[in-house]
Design a protein around this motif. Structure first.
Motif, PDB file in Angstrom:
ATOM      1  N   LEU A  26      21.200 -45.439-112.838  1.00 20.18           N
ATOM      2  CA  LEU A  26      21.974 -46.609-112.788  1.00 20.18           C
ATOM      3  C   LEU A  26      21.569 -48.177-112.507  1.00 20.18           C
ATOM      4  CD1 LEU A  26      25.398 -44.955-112.310  1.00 20.18           C
ATOM      5  CD2 LEU A  26      24.408 -45.322-114.369  1.00 20.18           C
ATOM      6  N   LEU A  27      21.037 -47.926-111.344  1.00 18.90           N
ATOM      7  CA  LEU A  27      20.438 -49.328-110.802  1.00 18.90           C
ATOM      8  C   LEU A  27      19.049 -49.548-111.094  1.00 18.90           C
ATOM      9  CD1 LEU A  27      22.105 -49.647-107.338  1.00 18.90           C
ATOM     10  CD2 LEU A  27      22.907 -50.104-109.451  1.00 18.90           C
ATOM     11  N   LEU A  43      12.423 -45.527-102.414  1.00 20.46           N
ATOM     12  CA  LEU A  43      12.667 -46.003-103.808  1.00 20.46           C
ATOM     13  C   LEU A  43      12.460 -47.687-103.627  1.00 20.46           C
ATOM     14  CD1 LEU A  43      16.324 -44.317-104.181  1.00 20.46           C
ATOM     15  CD2 LEU A  43      14.067 -43.683-104.926  1.00 20.46           C
ATOM     16  N   ILE A  44      11.890 -48.074-104.906  1.00 19.66           N
ATOM     17  CA  ILE A  44      11.474 -49.248-104.800  1.00 19.66           C
ATOM     18  C   ILE A  44      12.158 -49.946-106.302  1.00 19.66           C
ATOM     19  CG2 ILE A  44       9.331 -49.170-103.617  1.00 19.66           C
ATOM     20  CD1 ILE A  44       7.888 -49.074-106.453  1.00 19.66           C
ATOM     21  N   LEU A  45      12.765 -51.332-106.178  1.00 17.33           N
ATOM     22  CA  LEU A  45      13.039 -52.341-107.392  1.00 17.33           C
ATOM     23  C   LEU A  45      12.557 -53.571-107.066  1.00 17.33           C
ATOM     24  CD1 LEU A  45      14.761 -52.504-109.677  1.00 17.33           C
ATOM     25  CD2 LEU A  45      16.753 -52.763-108.394  1.00 17.33           C
ATOM     26  N   GLY A  46      11.870 -53.963-107.633  1.00 13.97           N
ATOM     27  CA  GLY A  46      11.248 -55.347-107.629  1.00 13.97           C
ATOM     28  C   GLY A  46      10.568 -55.279-106.217  1.00 13.97           C
ATOM     29  N   GLY A  47      10.944 -56.318-105.345  1.00 13.70           N
ATOM     30  CA  GLY A  47      10.442 -56.272-103.939  1.00 13.70           C
ATOM     31  C   GLY A  47      11.378 -55.651-102.848  1.00 13.70           C
ATOM     32  N   CYS A  48      12.232 -54.812-103.487  1.00 11.73           N
ATOM     33  CA  CYS A  48      13.280 -54.180-102.429  1.00 11.73           C
ATOM     34  C   CYS A  48      12.809 -52.652-102.343  1.00 11.73           C
ATOM     35  CB  CYS A  48      14.754 -54.195-103.338  1.00 11.73           C
ATOM     36  SG  CYS A  48      15.798 -53.039-102.230  1.00 11.73           S
ATOM     37  N   GLU A  49      12.683 -52.080-101.196  1.00 16.48           N
ATOM     38  CA  GLU A  49      12.611 -50.963-100.807  1.00 16.48           C
ATOM     39  C   GLU A  49      13.444 -50.330-100.104  1.00 16.48           C
ATOM     40  OE1 GLU A  49       8.665 -50.128 -98.795  1.00 16.48           O
ATOM     41  OE2 GLU A  49       7.574 -50.988-100.737  1.00 16.48           O
ATOM     42  N   ILE A  76      20.786 -56.900-102.896  1.00 16.86           N
ATOM     43  CA  ILE A  76      19.472 -56.427-103.846  1.00 16.86           C
ATOM     44  C   ILE A  76      19.128 -57.509-104.714  1.00 16.86           C
ATOM     45  CG2 ILE A  76      18.313 -54.814-105.069  1.00 16.86           C
ATOM     46  CD1 ILE A  76      20.333 -52.870-103.648  1.00 16.86           C
ATOM     47  N   MET A  77      18.200 -58.225-104.689  1.00 14.08           N
ATOM     48  CA  MET A  77      17.882 -59.555-105.639  1.00 14.08           C
ATOM     49  C   MET A  77      16.995 -58.708-106.910  1.00 14.08           C
ATOM     50  SD  MET A  77      19.180 -61.956-104.406  1.00 14.08           S
ATOM     51  CE  MET A  77      18.553 -63.320-105.511  1.00 14.08           C
ATOM     52  N   VAL A  78      17.529 -58.960-108.130  1.00 11.99           N
ATOM     53  CA  VAL A  78      17.011 -58.409-109.378  1.00 11.99           C
ATOM     54  C   VAL A  78      16.788 -59.733-110.156  1.00 11.99           C
ATOM     55  CG1 VAL A  78      18.015 -56.170-108.909  1.00 11.99           C
ATOM     56  CG2 VAL A  78      19.192 -57.951-110.193  1.00 11.99           C
ATOM     57  N   GLU A  79      15.655 -59.351-111.093  1.00 10.17           N
ATOM     58  CA  GLU A  79      15.440 -60.287-112.262  1.00 10.17           C
ATOM     59  C   GLU A  79      16.703 -60.345-113.171  1.00 10.17           C
ATOM     60  OE1 GLU A  79      11.680 -59.961-113.815  1.00 10.17           O
ATOM     61  OE2 GLU A  79      10.846 -59.588-112.014  1.00 10.17           O
ATOM     62  N   VAL A  81      20.448 -59.210-113.540  1.00  9.54           N
ATOM     63  CA  VAL A  81      21.693 -58.620-112.771  1.00  9.54           C
ATOM     64  C   VAL A  81      22.538 -58.077-113.897  1.00  9.54           C
ATOM     65  CG1 VAL A  81      23.271 -60.363-112.339  1.00  9.54           C
ATOM     66  CG2 VAL A  81      23.323 -58.730-110.802  1.00  9.54           C
ATOM     67  N   GLU A  82      22.669 -58.789-115.079  1.00 11.67           N
ATOM     68  CA  GLU A  82      23.518 -58.570-115.997  1.00 11.67           C
ATOM     69  C   GLU A  82      23.301 -57.167-116.735  1.00 11.67           C
ATOM     70  OE1 GLU A  82      25.078 -61.385-118.977  1.00 11.67           O
ATOM     71  OE2 GLU A  82      24.413 -62.847-117.514  1.00 11.67           O
ATOM     72  N   VAL A  83      22.113 -56.947-116.814  1.00 14.27           N
ATOM     73  CA  VAL A  83      21.546 -55.480-117.390  1.00 14.27           C
ATOM     74  C   VAL A  83      22.041 -54.281-116.633  1.00 14.27           C
ATOM     75  CG1 VAL A  83      19.609 -53.886-117.813  1.00 14.27           C
ATOM     76  CG2 VAL A  83      19.361 -56.487-118.458  1.00 14.27           C
ATOM     77  N   ILE A  84      21.982 -54.611-115.320  1.00 17.88           N
ATOM     78  CA  ILE A  84      22.611 -53.594-114.405  1.00 17.88           C
ATOM     79  C   ILE A  84      23.855 -53.333-114.258  1.00 17.88           C
ATOM     80  CG2 ILE A  84      22.434 -52.556-111.932  1.00 17.88           C
ATOM     81  CD1 ILE A  84      19.646 -53.979-111.538  1.00 17.88           C
ATOM     82  N   TYR A  85      24.696 -54.440-114.398  1.00 19.36           N
ATOM     83  CA  TYR A  85      26.138 -54.558-114.387  1.00 19.36           C
ATOM     84  C   TYR A  85      26.483 -53.756-115.512  1.00 19.36           C
ATOM     85  CZ  TYR A  85      30.728 -56.785-114.551  1.00 19.36           C
ATOM     86  OH  TYR A  85      32.208 -56.806-114.684  1.00 19.36           O
TER      87      TYR A  85
END
Length: 137
Positions: A26-27, A43-49, A76-79, A81-85
């Motif tokens: 999902l995320l 887990l990683i997403l962009g610069g988030c671990e 959690i900063m993402v490139e 956000v609407e895609v995940i939403y």
């Protein structure tokens, strides 16, 4: 020499498989590595671990009760956000605070982001956000 982020939260989860499904499917997090025998994953997403580990009593400082992590939210900063939403909405996953544009003052500037809040399966509050720029106050 350690070269990773200087702060990496490790979340105790009630069911590692359920949490992995949420974070990965999902995320859109990816598994950096895992120790299946310990029911642990980085887990990683962009610069988030973020680390998740099924409750095992080792890190316990008190009784865990849902919602876990009361009093904290993780931004959690993402490139995009609407895609995940939209992915969460498509799976009928409950959104705590709908997607909105927010502006936060820092000295004489306003910094904007699109953001929404969602709780993971154990009740950790996550604020997913995308930078939308800055402007003068």
């Amino acid at each position: 020499m350690f070269t990773g982020p200087t702060l990496t939260p490790e979340l105790s989860v009630s069911n590692i498989e359920k949490s992995l499904d949420f974070y990965i499917n999902l995320l859109t997090f990816k598994v950096k590595y895992e120790r299946k025998e310990d029911k642990f994953a980085m887990l990683i997403l962009g610069g988030c671990e973020i680390m998740i580990e099924q409750v095992n009593g080792y890190w316990s400082t008190g009784e865990l009760a849902y919602p876990y992590g009361r009093g904290i939210n993780f931004q959690i900063m993402v490139e995009d956000v609407e895609v995940i939403y939209r992915r969460l909405k498509a799976h009928a996953y409950p959104i705590k605070y709908e997607l909105t544009e927010s502006w936060y003052r820092v000295d004489d500037k306003l910094y904007g982001q699109q953001e929404f809040l969602v709780m993971d399966p154990d009740g950790y509050l996550l604020r997913l956000a995308e930078d939308i720029g800055e402007k003068a106050v």
